[in-house]
Scaffold this motif. Structure first.
Motif, short mmCIF file in Angstrom:
data_model
loop_
_atom_site.label_atom_id
_atom_site.label_comp_id
_atom_site.label_asym_id
_atom_site.label_seq_id
_atom_site.Cartn_x
_atom_site.Cartn_y
_atom_site.Cartn_z
N HIS A 157 -8.52 -50.85 -46.33
CA HIS A 157 -9.92 -49.55 -46.12
C HIS A 157 -9.43 -48.97 -46.93
O HIS A 157 -10.95 -47.88 -47.35
CB HIS A 157 -9.34 -49.04 -45.02
CG HIS A 157 -10.19 -47.52 -44.47
ND1 HIS A 157 -11.59 -47.53 -43.59
CD2 HIS A 157 -10.32 -47.04 -43.97
CE1 HIS A 157 -12.42 -46.44 -44.03
NE2 HIS A 157 -11.00 -45.85 -44.05
N ASP A 166 -6.34 -46.47 -40.60
CA ASP A 166 -7.81 -46.86 -40.27
C ASP A 166 -7.82 -48.90 -40.58
O ASP A 166 -8.84 -49.04 -40.67
CB ASP A 166 -9.05 -46.32 -41.43
CG ASP A 166 -9.39 -45.36 -40.38
OD1 ASP A 166 -9.06 -44.60 -39.38
OD2 ASP A 166 -10.60 -44.21 -40.97
N ASN A 209 -11.06 -54.31 -33.17
CA ASN A 209 -11.50 -53.67 -34.85
C ASN A 209 -11.37 -53.35 -35.82
O ASN A 209 -9.66 -52.88 -35.66
CB ASN A 209 -13.02 -52.91 -34.57
CG ASN A 209 -14.18 -53.59 -35.45
OD1 ASN A 209 -13.98 -54.02 -36.30
ND2 ASN A 209 -15.25 -53.30 -35.36
N GLY A 267 -10.41 -50.99 -39.47
CA GLY A 267 -11.36 -50.32 -40.79
C GLY A 267 -12.61 -50.64 -41.43
O GLY A 267 -12.44 -51.97 -41.93
N ARG A 268 -14.08 -50.20 -42.14
CA ARG A 268 -13.92 -50.33 -43.24
C ARG A 268 -14.08 -50.83 -44.03
O ARG A 268 -13.18 -50.18 -45.14
CB ARG A 268 -15.57 -49.46 -43.04
CG ARG A 268 -15.27 -48.39 -43.04
CD ARG A 268 -16.39 -47.33 -42.95
NE ARG A 268 -17.93 -47.23 -43.61
CZ ARG A 268 -18.50 -46.59 -43.32
NH1 ARG A 268 -18.77 -44.72 -42.95
NH2 ARG A 268 -19.69 -46.67 -44.83
N ASP A 272 -16.43 -50.61 -47.17
CA ASP A 272 -17.59 -50.22 -47.94
C ASP A 272 -17.38 -49.37 -48.37
O ASP A 272 -18.99 -48.71 -49.62
CB ASP A 272 -19.04 -50.59 -47.17
CG ASP A 272 -19.12 -49.54 -45.98
OD1 ASP A 272 -18.40 -49.25 -45.31
OD2 ASP A 272 -20.01 -49.04 -45.69
N GLY A 309 -12.28 -49.70 -50.76
CA GLY A 309 -11.80 -50.34 -49.94
C GLY A 309 -12.54 -52.00 -50.05
O GLY A 309 -12.81 -52.32 -51.95
N TYR A 356 -12.26 -45.87 -30.80
CA TYR A 356 -13.35 -46.86 -31.29
C TYR A 356 -13.46 -47.89 -30.22
O TYR A 356 -14.48 -48.63 -30.21
CB TYR A 356 -13.52 -47.49 -32.79
CG TYR A 356 -13.99 -45.95 -33.79
CD1 TYR A 356 -14.79 -45.22 -33.80
CD2 TYR A 356 -13.70 -47.18 -35.10
CE1 TYR A 356 -15.12 -44.33 -34.54
CE2 TYR A 356 -14.75 -45.54 -36.28
CZ TYR A 356 -14.75 -44.34 -35.83
OH TYR A 356 -14.70 -43.65 -36.15
N MET A 383 -17.12 -60.21 -43.07
CA MET A 383 -16.95 -58.82 -43.53
C MET A 383 -18.11 -58.48 -44.36
O MET A 383 -18.13 -57.26 -44.16
CB MET A 383 -15.81 -58.48 -44.37
CG MET A 383 -14.02 -58.54 -42.90
SD MET A 383 -14.41 -57.36 -41.53
CE MET A 383 -13.92 -56.12 -42.17
#
Length: 202
Positions: A111, A128, A134, A136-137, A139, A143, A171, A201
């Motif tokens: 992340h 995260d 889920n 963490g993102r 992007d 990351g 979340y 992803m």
């Protein structure tokens, strides 16, 4: 170890106050947004804050650092890869001690470069890196889906199934889970190759 889980702000962040039952010495994890809520827990339980620990450098997890330092005189702990202001740098395997309690640092990049999880007393504070249902993102700057794959499957997947998961955001369909439960129900923890994970992803 008593965990005070406090949802703050409009991004459904969790801030945590983790209290050593024997001594009331405590740490604050990711102070953000509604600091008055954290201050109330500290005051009501007569807690002495030893450290402020950030699971990573993103603003929604560090927003309250300065104000918390001012009110508690605590030192800030971050991973050594963090470029934010901090007093103590930690790396993988280090141990954070407060009162008679200990939390071990796991470096879990993906992340962000400086993402850490904290593990001890049957609990994991995952920031995260892993949410209920889920992850963490990947992007944002720093990351990496590849690094996250290895953090999830080389580090977190091998942990005790009974560890209670305390994520960095609310979340999921509930506020906490377990590593074992996430292995069964969390799509990102289903066994797949690194390439399959990267494809998923995007």
């Amino acid at each position: 170890m008593i965990v005070h889980q406090i949802q703050v702000g409009n991004m459904q962040n969790f801030s945590y106050i983790v209290e050593d039952e024997d001594t009331s010495e405590s740490i604050v994890i990711d102070p953000s947004w509604d600091l008055i809520e954290l201050e109330m827990v500290i005051k009501e339980n007569s807690l002495k804050i030893k450290y402020i620990v950030n699971t990573h450098h993103h603003f929604d997890h560090t927003l309250g650092n300065e104000a918390m330092v001012e009110s508690t005189k605590a030192s800030i702990i971050q991973h050594e890869n963090s470029e934010l202001k901090h007093d103590i740098a930690v790396k993988d395997g280090d141990v954070i001690e407060f009162g008679n309690s200990k939390l071990k640092v796991l470096h879990t990049p993906g992340h962000s470069k400086d993402s850490i999880c904290l593990i001890g007393d049957g609990k994991i504070f995952s920031g995260d890196t892993l949410f209920v249902g889920n992850c963490g993102r990947i992007d944002l700057p720093g990351g990496s889906a590849k690094e996250l794959y290895h953090s999830l499957f080389d580090v977190l997947y091998s942990l005790d199934d009974n560890l209670i998961l305390y994520p960095g955001h609310n979340y999921g369909h509930k506020e906490t889970s377990t590593i074992g439960q996430e292995k069964i129900t969390n799509m990102v923890l289903q066994k797949r190759t690194e390439q399959q994970f990267l494809d998923m992803m995007g």
